[in-house]
Design a protein around this motif. Structure first.
Motif, short mmCIF file in Angstrom:
data_model
loop_
_atom_site.label_atom_id
_atom_site.label_comp_id
_atom_site.label_asym_id
_atom_site.label_seq_id
_atom_site.Cartn_x
_atom_site.Cartn_y
_atom_site.Cartn_z
N ASP A 9 0.54 -0.92 0.41
CA ASP A 9 0.17 0.31 -0.27
C ASP A 9 0.96 1.22 0.13
O ASP A 9 0.42 2.10 -0.67
N THR A 10 2.46 1.45 0.83
CA THR A 10 2.10 2.84 0.85
C THR A 10 4.21 2.04 1.25
O THR A 10 4.54 1.06 1.12
N TRP A 11 4.92 2.46 -0.14
CA TRP A 11 6.63 2.29 0.14
C TRP A 11 7.06 3.18 0.14
O TRP A 11 7.25 4.61 -0.60
N ILE A 12 8.43 3.72 0.87
CA ILE A 12 8.91 4.27 1.32
C ILE A 12 10.09 4.11 0.92
O ILE A 12 11.41 3.41 1.26
N ASN A 13 10.89 5.15 -0.27
CA ASN A 13 12.25 5.31 -0.43
C ASN A 13 13.43 5.83 0.65
O ASN A 13 13.44 7.28 0.02
N ASN A 14 13.60 5.14 1.79
CA ASN A 14 14.39 6.33 2.84
C ASN A 14 15.66 5.49 2.95
O ASN A 14 16.82 6.73 3.00
N ALA A 15 16.37 4.95 2.14
CA ALA A 15 18.29 4.48 1.76
C ALA A 15 18.26 6.28 2.25
O ALA A 15 19.07 6.09 0.77
N GLY A 16 19.64 5.73 2.35
CA GLY A 16 20.38 7.06 2.00
C GLY A 16 21.85 6.77 2.61
O GLY A 16 22.25 6.28 3.58
N THR A 17 23.24 7.08 2.27
CA THR A 17 24.05 8.15 2.61
C THR A 17 24.70 9.22 2.62
O THR A 17 24.28 10.15 1.30
N SER A 18 26.34 9.50 3.21
CA SER A 18 26.75 10.69 2.60
C SER A 18 27.72 10.85 2.09
O SER A 18 28.83 10.14 3.07
N VAL A 19 28.66 11.92 1.97
CA VAL A 19 29.76 11.79 2.55
C VAL A 19 30.16 13.23 2.24
O VAL A 19 29.07 14.31 1.89
N TYR A 20 31.26 13.74 3.38
CA TYR A 20 31.12 14.55 3.49
C TYR A 20 33.03 15.30 3.14
O TYR A 20 33.78 14.76 3.14
N GLY A 21 32.70 16.81 2.74
CA GLY A 21 34.04 16.97 1.71
C GLY A 21 33.96 18.52 0.70
O GLY A 21 32.75 18.12 0.27
N ARG A 22 34.89 19.01 0.45
CA ARG A 22 34.58 19.88 -0.54
C ARG A 22 34.66 19.16 -1.88
O ARG A 22 35.69 18.50 -1.96
N ALA A 23 33.94 20.14 -3.01
CA ALA A 23 33.19 19.40 -4.06
C ALA A 23 34.38 18.83 -5.07
O ALA A 23 34.14 18.44 -5.47
#
Length: 337
Positions: free
Chosen positions: A89-103
């Protein structure tokens, strides 16, 4: 087609990716406590134990070990949900990560890995969810962030991925509306939330470790907003009053917004500590933020009590306007010096 109210949460089958910690785990626990049948997906094998805990508390939960960067794994999540509970009935795409640093300094391989999870994981989840809910209808919720609209320094790759998620989500929504497909789509945009996200992020900073910039909100606030959208879908929802203010500022005065971010958003995104491992494993809803964590957000309260919505919106607009004037005055004074 427009947005329609869906069935009560206690009658729903809810799929949540990234459900082993943070927002995902908080949402799974809340959904199970309200009577929903929950399918929890995560890369960590410990997701099985977390689902068992929910079942031990009287909830109905199924665990699936899956990596959302694999389309095969995402399809397996849907297969398990339908085999166990008969539908989605409901699908939640929540998985995520990140990387910190200058572009210009973050390795491109780090960026590609982030996109595999944050963007392609959302694409795979969205395609599979619509495929499985196309006939009976349902709700797809993609979790973006304030950075879906308002890019942040030191989070260039994450900002880019969440911008891409927004673009894909908006295009998909219009296509489904055009074709009359009864799947409603919400883009949820949390502000700064106290979860293990920051401890789990890859750190490419030279002189600190990633930290949640204040004001910081509890993950339960996002969980409540997600389940509210599962029943009463909306096009976009920003969670956290500060996040809404940031988005308004960026929309109304983008050049000023950039200047404020330039001066105010480098130091708050890091702690001056050695680069040592920060272990916040599966089962952790909260992160290691050392300051105050807000357990309520006026904008979320207003959505849950519609009669208060106009009042909160009006007060919020006034406060943002006052803040803009104060910041504009400070910037003008600094330029004059």
């Amino acid at each position: 087609m427009g947005f329609r109210t869906q069935k009560p949460i206690e009658e729903q089958v809810v799929v949540i990716t990234g459900a082993s910690s943070g927002i995902g785990l908080s949402t799974a626990r809340l959904a199970a406590s309200r009577g929903a049948r929950v399918v929890m997906a995560a890369r960590s094998p410990e997701i099985e134990q977390l689902a068992e805990q929910l079942r031990g508390e009287g909830g109905r939960a199924e665990a699936v070990v899956a990596d959302v960067s694999s389309e095969h794994d995402v399809r397996h999540v849907a297969d398990v949900a339908e085999a166990r509970f008969g539908r989605i009935d409901t699908w939640i795409n929540n998985a995520g990560t990140s990387v910190y640093g200058r572009a210009l300094e973050v390795p491109v391989d780090d960026m590609r890995e982030l996109f595999d999870t944050d963007f392609w994981g959302t694409v795979y989840g969205s395609r599979v969810a619509v495929e499985r809910m196309r006939d009976l209808g349902g709700t797809l919720i993609n979790v973006g962030g304030v950075v879906s609209d308002h890019a942040m320094p030191l989070q260039g790759a994450n900002s880019a991925a969440k911008h891409a998620v927004k673009g894909f989500t908006d295009a998909l929504r219009v296509e489904l509306e055009h074709d009359g497909v009864p799947v409603q789509i919400t883009l949820l945009k949390p502000a700064s939330i106290d979860t293990p996200f920051f401890a789990h992020a890859r750190n490419r900073l030279d002189d600190g470790v990633p930290a949640a910039p204040p004001p910081v909100y509890a993950p339960e606030i996002v969980a409540r907003a997600l389940l509210d959208c599962a029943v009463r879908p909306k096009r976009e929802v920003a969670v956290g009053t500060s996040g809404r203010a940031q988005l308004l500022l960026a929309r109304w005065m983008p050049a000023l917004s950039d200047k404020i971010v330039e001066r105010r958003m480098f130091e708050p995104q890091m702690r001056r500590e050695p680069h040592e491992p920060r272990v916040l494993g599966p089962g952790s809803e909260r992160g290691d933020h050392r300051g105050m964590v807000r357990r309520r957000s006026a904008d979320v309260t207003a959505r849950r009590a519609p009669a208060m919505g106009a009042v909160v919106a009006g007060v919020g607009a006034v406060l943002v306007a006052i803040g803009l004037m104060r910041v504009a005055s400070r910037v003008a004074e600094s330029r004059a010096v």
